[in-house]
Design an enzyme around this catalytic site. Structure first.
Site, PDB file in Angstrom:
ATOM      1  N   GLY A 149      25.423 -29.042 -25.151  1.00 25.76           N
ATOM      2  CA  GLY A 149      26.810 -28.576 -25.076  1.00 25.76           C
ATOM      3  C   GLY A 149      27.745 -29.561 -25.740  1.00 25.76           C
ATOM      4  N   LEU A 150      28.938 -29.098 -26.016  1.00 25.09           N
ATOM      5  CA  LEU A 150      29.949 -29.937 -26.663  1.00 25.09           C
ATOM      6  C   LEU A 150      30.309 -31.154 -25.813  1.00 25.09           C
ATOM      7  CD1 LEU A 150      32.487 -27.176 -27.808  1.00 25.09           C
ATOM      8  CD2 LEU A 150      31.100 -28.615 -29.340  1.00 25.09           C
ATOM      9  N   SER A 151      30.847 -32.173 -26.444  1.00 23.01           N
ATOM     10  CA  SER A 151      31.389 -33.298 -25.701  1.00 23.01           C
ATOM     11  C   SER A 151      32.492 -32.774 -24.783  1.00 23.01           C
ATOM     12  CB  SER A 151      31.954 -34.327 -26.685  1.00 23.01           C
ATOM     13  OG  SER A 151      32.543 -35.384 -25.981  1.00 23.01           O
ATOM     14  N   GLY A 152      32.433 -33.144 -23.534  1.00 28.39           N
ATOM     15  CA  GLY A 152      33.447 -32.688 -22.578  1.00 28.39           C
ATOM     16  C   GLY A 152      33.146 -31.338 -21.951  1.00 28.39           C
ATOM     17  N   GLY A 173      30.807 -30.746 -19.845  1.00 25.60           N
ATOM     18  CA  GLY A 173      30.467 -30.962 -18.435  1.00 25.60           C
ATOM     19  C   GLY A 173      29.034 -31.413 -18.194  1.00 25.60           C
ATOM     20  N   LYS A 174      28.316 -31.773 -19.241  1.00 26.81           N
ATOM     21  CA  LYS A 174      26.902 -32.137 -19.094  1.00 26.81           C
ATOM     22  C   LYS A 174      26.703 -33.306 -18.117  1.00 26.81           C
ATOM     23  CE  LYS A 174      26.464 -32.964 -23.509  1.00 26.81           C
ATOM     24  NZ  LYS A 174      27.890 -32.713 -23.829  1.00 26.81           N
ATOM     25  N   SER A 175      27.409 -34.408 -18.339  1.00 28.41           N
ATOM     26  CA  SER A 175      27.198 -35.600 -17.495  1.00 28.41           C
ATOM     27  C   SER A 175      27.648 -35.344 -16.072  1.00 28.41           C
ATOM     28  CB  SER A 175      27.978 -36.797 -18.047  1.00 28.41           C
ATOM     29  OG  SER A 175      27.800 -36.901 -19.418  1.00 28.41           O
ATOM     30  N   SER A 193      22.973 -32.433 -28.517  1.00 31.22           N
ATOM     31  CA  SER A 193      21.931 -31.722 -29.310  1.00 31.22           C
ATOM     32  C   SER A 193      22.494 -30.456 -29.952  1.00 31.22           C
ATOM     33  CB  SER A 193      20.694 -31.425 -28.454  1.00 31.22           C
ATOM     34  OG  SER A 193      20.981 -31.056 -27.132  1.00 31.22           O
TER      35      SER A 193
END
Ligand code: ADP
Length: 204
Positions: free
Chosen positions: A38-41, A43-45, A112
């Site tokens: 997913g894009l930066s920001g 919500g992955k982390s 990715s």
């Protein structure tokens, strides 16, 4: 594509080593790689950390592999060119596989951005043990959140090859699950994800 193996006379040791099955028996869980893209920001982390806590409460052993964390260690000699991004994913996926072989639920948080990267990760890890989650929020929402101030920097031209701006982000081809972080609160996203994963990690 990844560089060819250049060393010769390599003799990996597999015979006689304990495998994933034996280790899963000790842990009473099934190992799985959960791959967030997913894009930066997007919500992955945030979701990775919350999901890890949820697993912990339910006595499952996990390991988070985060793109930024690996980029200050094992991947610190890599930048953001296409070649380096591919190598970043290759090393990260190989690392994830090591945890997987130990029966550990491995939560991977990597932008990715292209399908070739996700496919490479899946190929290294093995389709059967790979669960891809598209952590999705529209570009404008991610830019508005701008958690790390990166969007502003990229807009000012201080960051080149920024995903979604001057580097592409492809919609994942066949994710196992899509989580829309702009539509549901964190708790609901984690609940949905956990419920989807439980049958895959449950040791009968
Ligand atoms: P990434 O790791 O994808 O770069 P982060 O997790 O660092 O993204 O940032 C996501 C931001 O979005 C955080 O500030 C988080 O609080 C916010 N956010 C809002 N709603 C959600 C949600 N449903 N799931 C995850 N993050 C959310």
């Amino acid at each position: 594509m990844p560089k060819k193996i250049v060393a010769t006379d390599i003799h990996p040791i597999f015979k006689g080593s304990l495998g994933k099955k034996e280790k899963e028996l000790i842990l009473k869980q099934k190992g799985l790689v959960i791959w967030f893209t997913g894009l930066s920001g997007s919500g992955k982390s945030t979701i990775a950390k919350a999901l890890e806590h949820k697993f912990y409460e339910n006595k499952f052993l996990t390991q988070i592999l985060d793109g930024d964390n690996l980029r200050i260690g094992i991947n610190k000699n890599l930048g953001f060119s296409e070649e380096d991004r591919l190598e970043n994913i290759r090393r990260s996926a190989e690392t994830a596989k090591t945890f997987l072989d130990c029966g550990i639920i491995t939560i991977c948080s990597f932008i990715s951005p292209l399908n070739i990267y996700r496919d490479l990760a899946k190929e290294i890890i093995g389709e059967h043990n790979f669960f891809q989650v598209f952590i999705h929020a529209p570009f404008e929402v991610c830019e508005e959140r701008d958690v790390k101030g990166l969007y502003q920097k990229a807009r000012r031209g201080e960051i080149k090859n920024f995903t979604g701006l001057d580097a592409p982000f492809e919609t994942p081809n066949n994710p196992n699950l899509v989580i829309h972080t702009h539509l549901s609160p964190l708790e609901k996203c984690v609940e949905d994800l956990y419920n989807e994963l439980i049958t895959r990690i449950y040791y009968p």
